[in-house]
Design a protein around this motif. Sequence first.
Motif, mmCIF file in Angstrom:
data_model
loop_
_atom_site.group_PDB
_atom_site.id
_atom_site.type_symbol
_atom_site.label_atom_id
_atom_site.label_comp_id
_atom_site.label_asym_id
_atom_site.label_seq_id
_atom_site.Cartn_x
_atom_site.Cartn_y
_atom_site.Cartn_z
ATOM 1 N N GLN A 1 0.816 -1.214 0.000
ATOM 2 C CA GLN A 1 0.000 0.000 0.000
ATOM 3 C C GLN A 1 0.850 1.265 0.000
ATOM 4 O O GLN A 1 0.537 2.212 -0.737
ATOM 5 N N PRO A 2 1.964 1.327 0.785
ATOM 6 C CA PRO A 2 2.806 2.540 0.721
ATOM 7 C C PRO A 2 3.369 2.796 -0.678
ATOM 8 O O PRO A 2 3.559 3.957 -1.053
ATOM 9 N N THR A 3 3.642 1.744 -1.431
ATOM 10 C CA THR A 3 4.141 1.928 -2.797
ATOM 11 C C THR A 3 3.099 2.626 -3.661
ATOM 12 O O THR A 3 3.405 3.565 -4.406
ATOM 13 N N ILE A 4 1.853 2.174 -3.543
ATOM 14 C CA ILE A 4 0.773 2.792 -4.318
ATOM 15 C C ILE A 4 0.610 4.255 -3.905
ATOM 16 O O ILE A 4 0.502 5.151 -4.758
ATOM 17 N N ALA A 5 0.607 4.501 -2.607
ATOM 18 C CA ALA A 5 0.449 5.880 -2.118
ATOM 19 C C ALA A 5 1.582 6.766 -2.617
ATOM 20 O O ALA A 5 1.356 7.925 -3.008
ATOM 21 N N GLU B 1 1.294 10.129 -4.974
ATOM 22 C CA GLU B 1 1.865 11.405 -4.522
ATOM 23 C C GLU B 1 2.871 11.954 -5.538
ATOM 24 O O GLU B 1 2.921 13.164 -5.784
ATOM 25 N N GLN B 2 3.654 11.073 -6.147
ATOM 26 C CA GLN B 2 4.632 11.519 -7.139
ATOM 27 C C GLN B 2 3.950 12.057 -8.392
ATOM 28 O O GLN B 2 4.399 13.047 -8.978
ATOM 29 N N ALA C 1 -1.767 19.113 -7.860
ATOM 30 C CA ALA C 1 -3.204 18.863 -8.046
ATOM 31 C C ALA C 1 -3.569 17.487 -7.488
ATOM 32 O O ALA C 1 -2.921 16.481 -7.796
ATOM 33 N N ALA C 2 -4.591 17.441 -6.646
ATOM 34 C CA ALA C 2 -5.023 16.173 -6.056
ATOM 35 C C ALA C 2 -5.655 15.285 -7.120
ATOM 36 O O ALA C 2 -6.420 15.752 -7.969
#
Length: 302
Positions: free
Chosen positions: A34-38, A42-43, A51-52
């Motif tokens: 999950q941290p990889t996806i997050a 973010e990148q 932009a979100a």
Amino acid sequence: MDQASLSWDHCRSLLSVYRTGSLSAAARALGVTQPTIARHVEQLESVLGGAALFTRSPQGLTPTDAAEALMPHALAMEASAAAMIRAASGPDDALAGAVRITASEVIGIEVLPSILATIGAEHPRLAFELVASNETADLLRRDADIAVRMVQPSQGALIARKIGDIELGMFARRDYLDRRGTPASLDDLSSHALIGFDHETTGVQGLRAKGLDLHRDMFSLRTDSDVAQFTCIRAGLGIGICQVGLIAHDPRFVRLFPGEMTFSLETWVTMHEDLRGNRRIRLVFDHLVDGLTRYMKQGAGA
């Protein structure tokens, strides 16, 4: 992070979150953490100037307008990556490797498997990827190598072979008619269990344009899946419209009003012209043309 640092992994993560609605589900789908996806999301947001891409809601992560704007480009990258893998699965001059085929639900589920089984028996080094969907695949974007379409392709960069018109007719099982009686006229259909659509589709609009007055309330079984409609006809739930070649010669079924209730779907087999030199794709293309031509003849005159 600058534009040059972006990778296909970032787009895979974006697409997975878009499709699943959560970081954890996206991670499970891709087999990463999950941290990889997050971090990938973010990148991407950083490259876009902050932009979100997603907002949190009770239903999960909802894509923003910025994410929606990226989707066509991400889907094109996904299709290109998949096409590259298929291209690498076998050389152009070999009868080995993967061929991705897209077709309508009914053709993809009820008709093509037997044709592909014949091809596979003769050429066991071929692998097939079959997409059964009424959505039109973009062959220019390489969503598929070959498409079986019910409309004439409009793009100039495609090789298209019209193989004829698939006939549609109205059918019911004999045991249903034994229970409910055989309608003597179209007006009698109002007292029967009819199988049809839940939401109006372009196919329904086409039938209406041919003079068939269809509306949702007339059906006792409603589904927007063409395969489900056919399965319900085959199960004896009532009277419905399906491709003639599927059951015309099955003695368990009766065709009703063949003069009035007959419609046709023009059928094309298409591929990108750049693939004309690929031996395996050309072979599958030609076999599909031959197999679908035989299928049409099954229903002709029934």
